[in-house]
Motif scaffolding. Structure first.
Motif, PDB file in Angstrom:
ATOM      1  N   ASN A 210      31.062   1.555  64.836  1.00  0.00           N
ATOM      2  CA  ASN A 210      32.198   1.481  63.541  1.00  0.00           C
ATOM      3  C   ASN A 210      32.022   0.257  62.830  1.00  0.00           C
ATOM      4  OD1 ASN A 210      32.903   0.079  65.946  1.00  0.00           O
ATOM      5  ND2 ASN A 210      35.186   0.674  65.725  1.00  0.00           N
ATOM      6  N   PHE A 213      29.224   0.174  58.646  1.00  0.00           N
ATOM      7  CA  PHE A 213      29.521   0.351  57.150  1.00  0.00           C
ATOM      8  C   PHE A 213      30.559  -0.603  56.699  1.00  0.00           C
ATOM      9  CE2 PHE A 213      28.269   4.290  59.431  1.00  0.00           C
ATOM     10  CZ  PHE A 213      27.079   4.491  58.572  1.00  0.00           C
ATOM     11  N   SER A 233      23.917  11.572  61.678  1.00  0.00           N
ATOM     12  CA  SER A 233      25.356  12.045  62.225  1.00  0.00           C
ATOM     13  C   SER A 233      26.392  11.448  61.003  1.00  0.00           C
ATOM     14  CB  SER A 233      25.633  11.824  63.354  1.00  0.00           C
ATOM     15  OG  SER A 233      25.796  10.286  63.439  1.00  0.00           O
ATOM     16  N   SER A 234      26.140  10.085  60.474  1.00  0.00           N
ATOM     17  CA  SER A 234      26.970   9.757  59.689  1.00  0.00           C
ATOM     18  C   SER A 234      26.951  10.489  58.380  1.00  0.00           C
ATOM     19  CB  SER A 234      26.701   8.129  59.240  1.00  0.00           C
ATOM     20  OG  SER A 234      26.764   7.463  60.335  1.00  0.00           O
ATOM     21  N   VAL A 237      28.738  13.961  58.762  1.00  0.00           N
ATOM     22  CA  VAL A 237      30.202  13.648  58.393  1.00  0.00           C
ATOM     23  C   VAL A 237      30.551  13.470  57.139  1.00  0.00           C
ATOM     24  CG1 VAL A 237      32.181  12.217  59.216  1.00  0.00           C
ATOM     25  CG2 VAL A 237      30.330  12.640  60.903  1.00  0.00           C
ATOM     26  N   LEU A 240      30.053  17.131  55.589  1.00  0.00           N
ATOM     27  CA  LEU A 240      31.238  17.914  56.181  1.00  0.00           C
ATOM     28  C   LEU A 240      32.619  17.902  55.549  1.00  0.00           C
ATOM     29  CD1 LEU A 240      31.628  20.260  58.347  1.00  0.00           C
ATOM     30  CD2 LEU A 240      32.130  18.209  60.102  1.00  0.00           C
ATOM     31  N   LEU A 245      37.118  19.383  52.416  1.00  0.00           N
ATOM     32  CA  LEU A 245      37.987  19.138  51.421  1.00  0.00           C
ATOM     33  C   LEU A 245      37.974  19.917  50.130  1.00  0.00           C
ATOM     34  CD1 LEU A 245      39.953  17.121  50.214  1.00  0.00           C
ATOM     35  CD2 LEU A 245      38.110  15.676  49.035  1.00  0.00           C
ATOM     36  N   VAL A 248      39.695  23.064  51.355  1.00  0.00           N
ATOM     37  CA  VAL A 248      41.248  22.959  51.402  1.00  0.00           C
ATOM     38  C   VAL A 248      41.714  22.866  50.100  1.00  0.00           C
ATOM     39  CG1 VAL A 248      43.042  21.683  51.980  1.00  0.00           C
ATOM     40  CG2 VAL A 248      41.071  21.863  53.698  1.00  0.00           C
ATOM     41  N   TYR A 255      47.146  23.252  44.723  1.00  0.00           N
ATOM     42  CA  TYR A 255      46.220  22.131  45.072  1.00  0.00           C
ATOM     43  C   TYR A 255      44.713  22.417  44.076  1.00  0.00           C
ATOM     44  CZ  TYR A 255      47.827  22.026  50.087  1.00  0.00           C
ATOM     45  OH  TYR A 255      48.539  21.873  51.280  1.00  0.00           O
ATOM     46  N   MET A 273      28.974   7.644  47.365  1.00  0.00           N
ATOM     47  CA  MET A 273      28.411   7.815  48.804  1.00  0.00           C
ATOM     48  C   MET A 273      26.915   8.299  48.662  1.00  0.00           C
ATOM     49  SD  MET A 273      30.957   6.985  50.724  1.00  0.00           S
ATOM     50  CE  MET A 273      32.692   6.641  50.333  1.00  0.00           C
TER      51      MET A 273
ATOM     52  N   ALA B 130      32.290  22.490  62.789  1.00  0.00           N
ATOM     53  CA  ALA B 130      32.333  22.802  61.462  1.00  0.00           C
ATOM     54  C   ALA B 130      32.577  24.479  61.383  1.00  0.00           C
ATOM     55  CB  ALA B 130      31.065  22.939  60.567  1.00  0.00           C
ATOM     56  N   PHE B 213      27.845  18.162  64.356  1.00  0.00           N
ATOM     57  CA  PHE B 213      29.290  18.686  64.275  1.00  0.00           C
ATOM     58  C   PHE B 213      29.157  19.894  63.609  1.00  0.00           C
ATOM     59  CE2 PHE B 213      28.893  14.063  63.590  1.00  0.00           C
ATOM     60  CZ  PHE B 213      30.056  13.584  64.815  1.00  0.00           C
ATOM     61  N   SER B 234      30.319   8.063  63.293  1.00  0.00           N
ATOM     62  CA  SER B 234      31.004   8.842  62.570  1.00  0.00           C
ATOM     63  C   SER B 234      32.553   8.985  62.383  1.00  0.00           C
ATOM     64  CB  SER B 234      30.744  10.292  63.572  1.00  0.00           C
ATOM     65  OG  SER B 234      29.365  10.486  63.817  1.00  0.00           O
ATOM     66  N   ALA B 236      34.039   6.276  61.868  1.00  0.00           N
ATOM     67  CA  ALA B 236      34.316   5.155  61.151  1.00  0.00           C
ATOM     68  C   ALA B 236      33.690   5.688  59.518  1.00  0.00           C
ATOM     69  CB  ALA B 236      33.267   3.839  61.250  1.00  0.00           C
ATOM     70  N   VAL B 237      32.882   6.606  59.493  1.00  0.00           N
ATOM     71  CA  VAL B 237      32.539   7.035  58.296  1.00  0.00           C
ATOM     72  C   VAL B 237      33.548   7.997  57.648  1.00  0.00           C
ATOM     73  CG1 VAL B 237      31.183   8.967  56.971  1.00  0.00           C
ATOM     74  CG2 VAL B 237      29.822   7.090  58.384  1.00  0.00           C
ATOM     75  N   LEU B 240      36.399   5.675  56.713  1.00  0.00           N
ATOM     76  CA  LEU B 240      36.018   5.041  55.228  1.00  0.00           C
ATOM     77  C   LEU B 240      36.076   5.874  54.028  1.00  0.00           C
ATOM     78  CD1 LEU B 240      34.655   2.483  54.291  1.00  0.00           C
ATOM     79  CD2 LEU B 240      32.638   3.144  54.567  1.00  0.00           C
ATOM     80  N   LEU B 241      35.737   7.054  54.165  1.00  0.00           N
ATOM     81  CA  LEU B 241      35.869   7.964  53.139  1.00  0.00           C
ATOM     82  C   LEU B 241      37.224   8.296  52.869  1.00  0.00           C
ATOM     83  CD1 LEU B 241      33.204  10.763  53.916  1.00  0.00           C
ATOM     84  CD2 LEU B 241      33.622   9.596  51.546  1.00  0.00           C
ATOM     85  N   LEU B 262      47.953  17.304  45.722  1.00  0.00           N
ATOM     86  CA  LEU B 262      46.959  17.565  46.919  1.00  0.00           C
ATOM     87  C   LEU B 262      47.554  16.944  48.173  1.00  0.00           C
ATOM     88  CD1 LEU B 262      43.544  17.231  45.346  1.00  0.00           C
ATOM     89  CD2 LEU B 262      44.581  19.274  46.421  1.00  0.00           C
ATOM     90  N   GLY B 264      49.644  17.796  50.492  1.00  0.00           N
ATOM     91  CA  GLY B 264      49.651  18.713  51.746  1.00  0.00           C
ATOM     92  C   GLY B 264      48.145  18.803  52.220  1.00  0.00           C
ATOM     93  N   ALA B 265      47.407  19.025  51.236  1.00  0.00           N
ATOM     94  CA  ALA B 265      45.761  19.228  51.437  1.00  0.00           C
ATOM     95  C   ALA B 265      45.105  18.042  52.125  1.00  0.00           C
ATOM     96  CB  ALA B 265      45.064  19.601  50.269  1.00  0.00           C
ATOM     97  N   PHE B 266      45.587  16.953  51.695  1.00  0.00           N
ATOM     98  CA  PHE B 266      45.110  15.660  52.533  1.00  0.00           C
ATOM     99  C   PHE B 266      45.306  15.570  53.751  1.00  0.00           C
ATOM    100  CE2 PHE B 266      44.561  13.487  48.027  1.00  0.00           C
ATOM    101  CZ  PHE B 266      43.367  14.167  47.940  1.00  0.00           C
ATOM    102  N   GLU B 268      46.806  18.180  55.718  1.00  0.00           N
ATOM    103  CA  GLU B 268      45.965  19.048  56.490  1.00  0.00           C
ATOM    104  C   GLU B 268      44.491  18.677  57.067  1.00  0.00           C
ATOM    105  OE1 GLU B 268      44.565  23.499  55.316  1.00  0.00           O
ATOM    106  OE2 GLU B 268      46.559  22.790  54.311  1.00  0.00           O
ATOM    107  N   LEU B 269      43.601  18.075  56.065  1.00  0.00           N
ATOM    108  CA  LEU B 269      42.504  17.667  56.358  1.00  0.00           C
ATOM    109  C   LEU B 269      42.566  16.502  57.375  1.00  0.00           C
ATOM    110  CD1 LEU B 269      39.766  18.580  55.495  1.00  0.00           C
ATOM    111  CD2 LEU B 269      39.752  16.561  53.850  1.00  0.00           C
ATOM    112  N   GLU B 272      42.967  17.871  60.672  1.00  0.00           N
ATOM    113  CA  GLU B 272      42.162  18.531  61.310  1.00  0.00           C
ATOM    114  C   GLU B 272      40.899  18.012  61.875  1.00  0.00           C
ATOM    115  OE1 GLU B 272      40.595  21.826  58.371  1.00  0.00           O
ATOM    116  OE2 GLU B 272      38.526  21.079  58.909  1.00  0.00           O
ATOM    117  N   MET B 273      40.845  16.472  61.300  1.00  0.00           N
ATOM    118  CA  MET B 273      39.598  15.666  61.617  1.00  0.00           C
ATOM    119  C   MET B 273      40.386  14.590  62.807  1.00  0.00           C
ATOM    120  SD  MET B 273      37.332  16.163  59.804  1.00  0.00           S
ATOM    121  CE  MET B 273      36.866  17.372  58.452  1.00  0.00           C
TER     122      MET B 273
END
Lengths: 357, 357
Positions: A210, A213, A233-234, A237, A240, A245, A248, A255, A273, B130, B213, B234, B236-237, B240-241, B262, B264-266, B268-269, B272-273
């Motif tokens: 972690n 980055f 993997s980074s 992620v 993905l 996003l 959704v 949305y 990115m 995924a 993933f 992963s 951390a990415v 960070l994103l 958005l 609600g969408a954020f 939700e995401l 999920e993560m």
């Protein structure tokens, strides 16, 4: 005038994206581009040929999944082999390919040899960290089964890059590990930590996954197996997340409206990115400038890659690495004796010859 | 009635978030929770005490940065040690802590011992892939300097989890590697590939970092060093994103409006993560059910962790692993001879005793 040799046949979107990228870069008249590939395929893509693009014929093309060593045996006149020849003969100051990484690596070693004092080559991944500056992680896949002292060489080569290309004299160097304290990690990491501590004045200690980055270190050194797994993997992620996003955002009408308002923001983030912001990964340790770009490169990424290749090729990187590691070939013999008293792991094979896979 | 032992003192937000999570979980009257920690500190956080929460006093608490072995020596009555004692004495069917991972691991080995036939323990990271199903990667940090045959055991233990907890009889198992072909990777991976191919009927081959993933495999096995580096980078990415997205969204007025639409969408995401969707990482190979949750857990994650701990504790996981690896202790001796003819790396120390760090 700098000439960059560009492999027109490598990459998922070759030769089209490569040619388009070359055309973008050729708008800068001070850059000469040697575009290497099957001339018969390339010419139709260049209805208008800028005077600073030069077609160089190479009858063979190496596929993305071909065996590196078999490709050299079966295709001695591939665009990769021909491009590297131009660097060896000093007709080009750098070679860049968006093709088969293993094939470029093996051919580079064959055509250019390694810099004296370098035990193993390393691919360096350049990326923009959370602080907004450039970080370099090496190795990300050139050399596995590293010995701890190879990481000290990786640090030296990374430092040369910061000095020569980024004009940053004092980069902080960290070891990728699974804990921050010096005594953390596997046997390999503990030894690498001890050697870096002793031999590398810019060593700042361990970073964990972690910390890669965050920008906590400018240079992160690791064995190529770990670096490759972490990098892939980074990237996955990030891809993905942006895909999720997107789906959704498409799932509800309000949305979708929000997504339209944020279109520019998403694009900004994507650019940030993307590989295209950096352009390619230098292959450290071979006696000449070689960059490997992402197979999925589009024209804009190819353009960035050419800019970067020119910049690295014009720098003193190779000479600086040579000077920094001069005499370390004999130092390494001593090192090996010192290490073998710490650790009785058998020595790996010497620097892989071009014949090994 | 199932009793889960919960470490009230471990985690960045302990004891508050832990107690709140316990209160959420205790709404289900069929779950008994043994809440372990300094009773004097815990009682004020529980003005109303549900009848299915039982305070168990443990005078010591292990800090997040404490040395695992020193903590056992200096704090034999820590909430971790006391909680594991309840599992050992069968007063609880599972123990979960959101505290110091190394301390939980070392104490688990000391208090519960390992299952016969298990060479090394493994921490399994559970995540939604995924495809939307659950994948399990192990090891992500319990055991470094693994021998190739340890990965075959990890595969067996992962399969037992899929069978007993997820009721999924035939999970696909992959080896984390830096290429898909069987001959790819470092020496360790090539050997592990050969052993998995020979001994594990569910083995589907290698996955690279970008395949972890996707759901291409249900179970991914790897050495704990690599798994830890991949998992942390992963996470951390992703963090960070989402942070960068947040700050880009705040940078222009019409982006802010889009961001509100958005919201609600954020969320939700994010859900999920988040870890909270899974709740904790099982510690495989010790003779009892132990889960380690993320140090940053909030009340909701603690609640999810308790649900998961109950589910695992009620399952036949430990017995299934014991049966699957029965007799493999003697098989291992043969294995070791076979391997040593392939590879002359020295044997690592035997299963780490509770005294080693």
């Amino acid at each position: 005038m700098t000439t960059v040799a560009l492999d027109a046949m490598g990459g998922d979107n070759a030769p089209n994206a490569i040619v388009q990228g070359a055309l973008m870069a050729a708008r800068d008249a001070t850059l000469e581009i040697a575009l290497i590939g099957r001339v018969g395929e390339l010419r139709p893509l260049l209805p208008r040929m800028p005077s600073n693009i030069h077609l160089v014929d190479a009858p063979d093309a190496v596929g993305m999944a071909e065996s590196p060593t078999a490709s050299m045996r079966q295709k001695p006149r591939s665009s990769i082999m021909v491009g590297l020849e131009l660097v060896r003969e000093r007709e080009a100051s750098a070679f860049i390919s968006f093709g088969n990484t293993g094939a470029v690596m093996a051919a580079s070693i064959r055509q250019l040899g390694r810099i004296s004092g370098v035990s193993r080559p390393a691919i360096g991944a350049l990326f923009r960290n959370a602080r907004g500056s450039i970080s370099l992680m090496l190795d990300v896949g050139a050399s596995v089964d590293c010995r701890p002292n190879f990481l000290v060489e990786f640090a030296t080569m990374g430092k040369a890059y910061f000095e020569c290309v980024l004009h940053h004299r004092n980069p902080g160097i960290a070891l990728l590990n699974i804990g921050e304290e010096p005594n953390k990690g596997d046997r390999f990491s503990k030894e690498a930590h001890a050697l870096l501590q002793r031999d590398e004045p810019n060593f700042v200690g361990n970073v964990e996954g972690n910390g890669i980055f965050t920008g906590a270190a400018d240079i992160i050194v690791c064995d190529g197996f770990v670096g490759n797994a972490v990098l892939k993997s980074s990237e996955a992620v990030a891809a993905l997340l942006s895909e999720r996003l997107g789906s959704v955002v498409r799932s509800k009408p309000h949305y979708v409206l929000g997504g339209l308002l944020l279109k520019g923001a998403f694009e900004e983030l994507k650019r940030e990115m993307d590989h295209r912001s950096v352009g390619g990964a230098p292959l450290f340790g071979v006696d000449g400038t070689v960059l490997i770009g992402h197979g999925g490169a589009d024209a804009e990424s190819v353009n960035s890659g050419l800019q970067l290749a020119r910049r690295v090729g014009d720098s003193e990187l190779v000479e600086t690495i040579r000077a920094a590691l001069a005499g370390s070939a004999s130092a390494q013999r001593v090192e090996r004796r010192v290490e073998s008293s710490l650790d009785d792991t058998p020595s790996p094979a010497p620097f892989p010859s071009a014949r090994s896979d």
